[in-house]
Motif scaffolding. Structure first.
Motif, short mmCIF file in Angstrom:
data_model
loop_
_atom_site.label_atom_id
_atom_site.label_comp_id
_atom_site.label_asym_id
_atom_site.label_seq_id
_atom_site.Cartn_x
_atom_site.Cartn_y
_atom_site.Cartn_z
N TYR A 21 -2.33 3.68 -9.30
CA TYR A 21 -2.08 3.68 -7.86
C TYR A 21 -2.92 4.61 -6.80
O TYR A 21 -3.37 4.22 -6.05
N GLU A 22 -3.17 5.75 -7.61
CA GLU A 22 -4.50 6.58 -6.90
C GLU A 22 -5.66 5.88 -6.60
O GLU A 22 -6.62 6.03 -5.71
N SER A 23 -6.06 5.33 -7.75
CA SER A 23 -7.36 4.40 -7.81
C SER A 23 -7.37 3.61 -6.83
O SER A 23 -8.33 3.11 -6.02
N ALA A 24 -6.12 2.80 -6.76
CA ALA A 24 -6.13 1.71 -5.72
C ALA A 24 -6.14 2.31 -4.28
O ALA A 24 -6.92 1.68 -3.20
N MET A 155 9.91 -6.08 -6.51
CA MET A 155 8.98 -5.05 -7.24
C MET A 155 7.43 -5.08 -6.51
O MET A 155 7.00 -4.10 -6.23
N MET A 156 7.09 -6.61 -6.37
CA MET A 156 5.90 -6.56 -5.61
C MET A 156 5.82 -5.97 -4.07
O MET A 156 5.12 -5.31 -3.76
N THR A 157 7.10 -6.08 -3.30
CA THR A 157 7.28 -5.45 -2.20
C THR A 157 7.28 -4.02 -2.17
O THR A 157 6.64 -3.40 -1.47
N VAL A 158 7.65 -3.31 -3.11
CA VAL A 158 7.91 -1.95 -3.26
C VAL A 158 6.57 -1.51 -3.67
O VAL A 158 6.21 -0.43 -3.03
N ILE A 159 5.76 -1.92 -4.42
CA ILE A 159 4.69 -1.57 -4.75
C ILE A 159 3.72 -1.68 -3.69
O ILE A 159 2.70 -0.80 -3.27
N GLY A 160 3.82 -2.69 -2.73
CA GLY A 160 3.16 -2.80 -1.43
C GLY A 160 3.38 -1.85 -0.39
O GLY A 160 2.53 -0.97 -0.15
N ASP A 161 4.71 -1.14 -0.67
CA ASP A 161 5.35 -0.22 0.44
C ASP A 161 4.53 1.11 -0.22
O ASP A 161 4.17 2.02 0.55
N VAL A 162 4.55 1.48 -1.44
CA VAL A 162 3.79 2.58 -1.91
C VAL A 162 2.41 2.71 -1.41
O VAL A 162 2.04 3.72 -1.33
N LEU A 163 1.72 1.61 -1.85
CA LEU A 163 0.40 1.61 -1.34
C LEU A 163 0.03 2.00 0.12
O LEU A 163 -0.84 2.90 0.60
N VAL A 164 0.84 1.41 0.99
CA VAL A 164 0.84 1.69 2.55
C VAL A 164 1.01 3.18 2.71
O VAL A 164 0.20 3.63 3.42
N VAL A 165 2.37 3.47 2.27
CA VAL A 165 2.58 4.99 2.69
C VAL A 165 1.62 5.96 2.12
O VAL A 165 1.09 6.76 2.72
N ALA A 166 1.26 5.44 0.68
CA ALA A 166 0.06 6.58 0.16
C ALA A 166 -1.28 6.51 1.02
O ALA A 166 -1.89 7.66 1.19
#
Length: 208
Positions: A21-24, A155-166
């Motif tokens: 996630y940090e890499s992305a 799960m895909m939606t949540v992962i997208g949210d994580v990327l946006v917020v981070a």
């Protein structure tokens, strides 16, 4: 209903948390916010709808993004890809033909273009050809047939949210910047502090 909610909640809680996630996020910030490229999202079917939502959410939070339909890409839309862009593609199986072909064609057009993959199969062809793989954990669908995209799309939606917020945190995105990009509706009013003086009124310009 309670059982379905609990199963979906467990699936979200069990999404593997890795350094990927940090890499992305680092890739997104470097290519889009520093180099001036854009994030191009893509997916087929339900995954495509999620990819489109991720793109629009990134746009409203300071990271220019656009959705590219993988089929239309093969009929000329691939030309939207430019140097410094990067791809975020979604496929639960990691084998979706149109997405596999998309990253191959994108690599021909822009050699070395980074590819972030969200998938339910960490050993899939897409995962093997990704710069960064974000694995959903592969939890079973709550659909009684085990076929309809349900848990996987959550799960895909949540992962997208994580990327946006981070990414928002990484670029220190502010409420003031949000207001510049989301002027209309309740969120526009809220982000501008309810200051009607900053709003565009019909009386301030003529509508032709």
């Amino acid at each position: 209903m309670r059982s379905i909610l609990e199963r979906e909640a467990r699936a979200v809680e069990n999404i593997p948390v890795t350094d990927s996630y940090e890499s992305a996020v680092s890739l997104i910030v470097e290519h889009v916010n520093r180099r001036g490229g854009k994030l191009i999202t893509s997916g087929m079917g339900k995954a495509g709808q999620i990819a489109m939502n991720i793109a629009t959410t990134f746009c409203s939070t300071g990271t220019p993004s656009v959705f590219l339909h993988p089929s239309e890409a093969q009929h000329g839309d691939l030309g939207i890809i430019q140097p410094d862009d990067l791809l975020l593609v979604i496929s639960n199986s990691g084998k979706t033909r149109e997405i596999v072909e998309l990253i191959h064609l994108a690599g021909i057009l822009v050699p070395g273009i980074p590819v972030i993959v969200i998938t339910g199969d960490k050993d899939s062809p897409l995962a093997q050809n990704a710069t960064v793989t974000l694995w959903t954990g592969g939890a079973a669908e709550v659909c009684p047939l085990g076929l309809t995209p349900t848990t996987s799309t959550t799960m895909m939606t949540v992962i997208g949210d994580v990327l946006v917020v981070a990414t928002m945190k990484e670029i220190d995105f502010t409420k003031e910047e949000y207001a510049k990009r989301h002027h209309g509706g309740y969120l526009g009013h809220k982000s501008s502090g309810g200051d009607s003086s900053s709003a565009i009124k019909n009386k301030d310009y003529e509508i032709y």
